[in-house]
Motif scaffolding. Structure first.
Motif, short mmCIF file in Angstrom:
data_model
loop_
_atom_site.label_atom_id
_atom_site.label_comp_id
_atom_site.label_asym_id
_atom_site.label_seq_id
_atom_site.Cartn_x
_atom_site.Cartn_y
_atom_site.Cartn_z
N UNK A 1 80.01 93.54 -25.06
CA UNK A 1 78.74 93.29 -24.76
C UNK A 1 77.92 94.64 -24.95
N UNK A 2 76.81 94.44 -25.27
CA UNK A 2 76.07 95.67 -25.52
C UNK A 2 74.67 95.54 -24.54
N UNK A 3 74.67 94.74 -23.86
CA UNK A 3 73.54 94.39 -22.85
C UNK A 3 72.55 93.22 -23.17
N UNK A 4 72.88 92.82 -24.53
CA UNK A 4 71.93 91.76 -24.97
C UNK A 4 72.74 90.73 -25.43
N UNK A 5 73.85 90.99 -26.08
CA UNK A 5 74.51 89.90 -26.65
C UNK A 5 75.88 90.28 -26.24
N UNK A 6 76.78 89.06 -26.61
CA UNK A 6 78.35 89.21 -26.37
C UNK A 6 79.02 88.92 -27.56
N UNK A 7 79.97 89.39 -28.16
CA UNK A 7 80.66 89.03 -29.51
C UNK A 7 82.22 88.95 -28.97
N UNK A 8 82.90 87.96 -29.64
CA UNK A 8 84.34 87.84 -29.42
C UNK A 8 84.76 88.02 -30.88
N UNK A 9 85.59 88.98 -31.12
CA UNK A 9 86.05 88.97 -32.59
C UNK A 9 87.54 89.31 -32.83
N UNK A 10 87.90 88.77 -33.90
CA UNK A 10 89.09 88.87 -34.51
C UNK A 10 89.01 90.06 -35.46
N UNK A 11 89.49 91.22 -35.33
CA UNK A 11 89.37 92.35 -36.00
C UNK A 11 90.27 92.24 -37.52
N UNK A 12 91.29 91.39 -37.47
CA UNK A 12 92.00 91.16 -38.53
C UNK A 12 91.56 90.05 -39.45
N UNK A 13 90.98 89.27 -39.04
CA UNK A 13 90.33 87.99 -39.91
C UNK A 13 89.00 88.35 -40.11
N UNK A 14 88.10 89.43 -39.46
CA UNK A 14 86.83 89.79 -39.51
C UNK A 14 85.91 88.69 -39.12
N UNK A 15 86.47 87.91 -38.05
CA UNK A 15 85.26 86.92 -37.64
C UNK A 15 85.10 87.20 -36.36
N UNK A 16 83.84 86.66 -35.92
CA UNK A 16 83.14 87.05 -34.77
C UNK A 16 82.04 85.75 -34.29
N UNK A 17 82.32 85.49 -32.95
CA UNK A 17 81.37 84.63 -32.34
C UNK A 17 80.41 85.58 -31.35
N UNK A 18 79.10 85.19 -31.62
CA UNK A 18 77.87 85.90 -30.95
C UNK A 18 77.30 84.94 -29.84
N UNK A 19 77.28 85.42 -28.72
CA UNK A 19 76.45 84.72 -27.49
C UNK A 19 75.47 85.53 -26.82
#
Length: 218
Positions: free
Chosen positions: A97-115
């Motif tokens: 979380x950078x203060x505005x958004x939260x991401x959940x990422x899989x660094x192997x598959x290079x997939x991200x979910x943004x909230x």
């Protein structure tokens, strides 16, 4: 659908991505705080106030999933609004979380979910001051060897609850357990917690180029 790579890596299989964010929020809510003497609702707010006063924090965690699966890693927190969870290998998961958004990422598959942060429980727990309100406290139990606080709010957690367990002798957190809408438990134990540490701003940088550039539905 949970990817086989995540499953093999020891990533706890939760009901959905929102539930994973909920688990992350619960973890932060109970990180290594001194535990004062209290009456029921005052206790939770005093804990929240202590937690709010800690502007930076880092440490390690071990997480146990509802089927006994286990993984661990390191966490970093900076108020207001910033956090990072790095799961240890072979798990490829990251939460940032950078203060505005939260991401959940899989660094192997290079997939991200943004909230948006404001749409997750993390917005409450990473605020400058955490106002729990009486409606959050569902139960408080004091025993000789364990003090337990159960928190829940339908507007934030749905039908889930968070149980915080403290050692009444040294006031340290032992663990937290989240019970989801399916009555399944995910528990986290924390250790080697350091407060007031200086953290590099890059720790909380979200790779937006990767998030927005990822392929969908492939």
């Amino acid at each position: 659908m949970i990817d086989k790579t995540e499953r093999d890596a020891g990533m706890p299989v939760l009901a959905n991505r929102r539930q994973f964010v909920l688990g992350t929020a619960a973890f932060m809510a109970c990180a290594a705080l001194p535990f004062p003497s209290f009456a029921a609702t005052n206790a939770a707010q005093q804990i929240a106030d202590h937690f709010s006063s800690v502007k930076t924090m880092m440490g390690e965690f071990v997480q146990f999933g509802p089927r006994g699966e286990q993984t661990g890693g390191k966490f970093f927190i900076e108020r207001p609004g910033k956090l990072r969870f790095n799961y240890e290998k072979p798990s490829p998961m990251r939460v940032i979380s950078d203060g505005k958004n939260v991401v959940i990422g899989n660094t192997k598959l290079k997939t991200w979910d943004l909230y948006p942060l404001s749409k997750t429980p993390l917005s409450l727990l990473l605020a400058d001051r955490i106002d729990l309100g009486n409606k959050l406290v569902r139960d408080v139990k004091e025993e000789a060897d364990l003090t337990t606080i159960v928190l829940g709010d339908r507007t934030i957690f749905g039908d889930s609850t968070i149980t915080l367990m403290f050692d009444p002798k040294n006031f340290e957190l032992r663990q937290w357990t989240i019970t989801d809408v399916q009555k399944k438990d995910t528990s986290v134990m924390i250790f080697n917690v350091q407060n007031g540490v200086q953290l590099d701003p890059s720790v909380f940088e979200i790779p937006y180029a990767e998030v927005h550039g990822q392929k969908r539905g492939g």
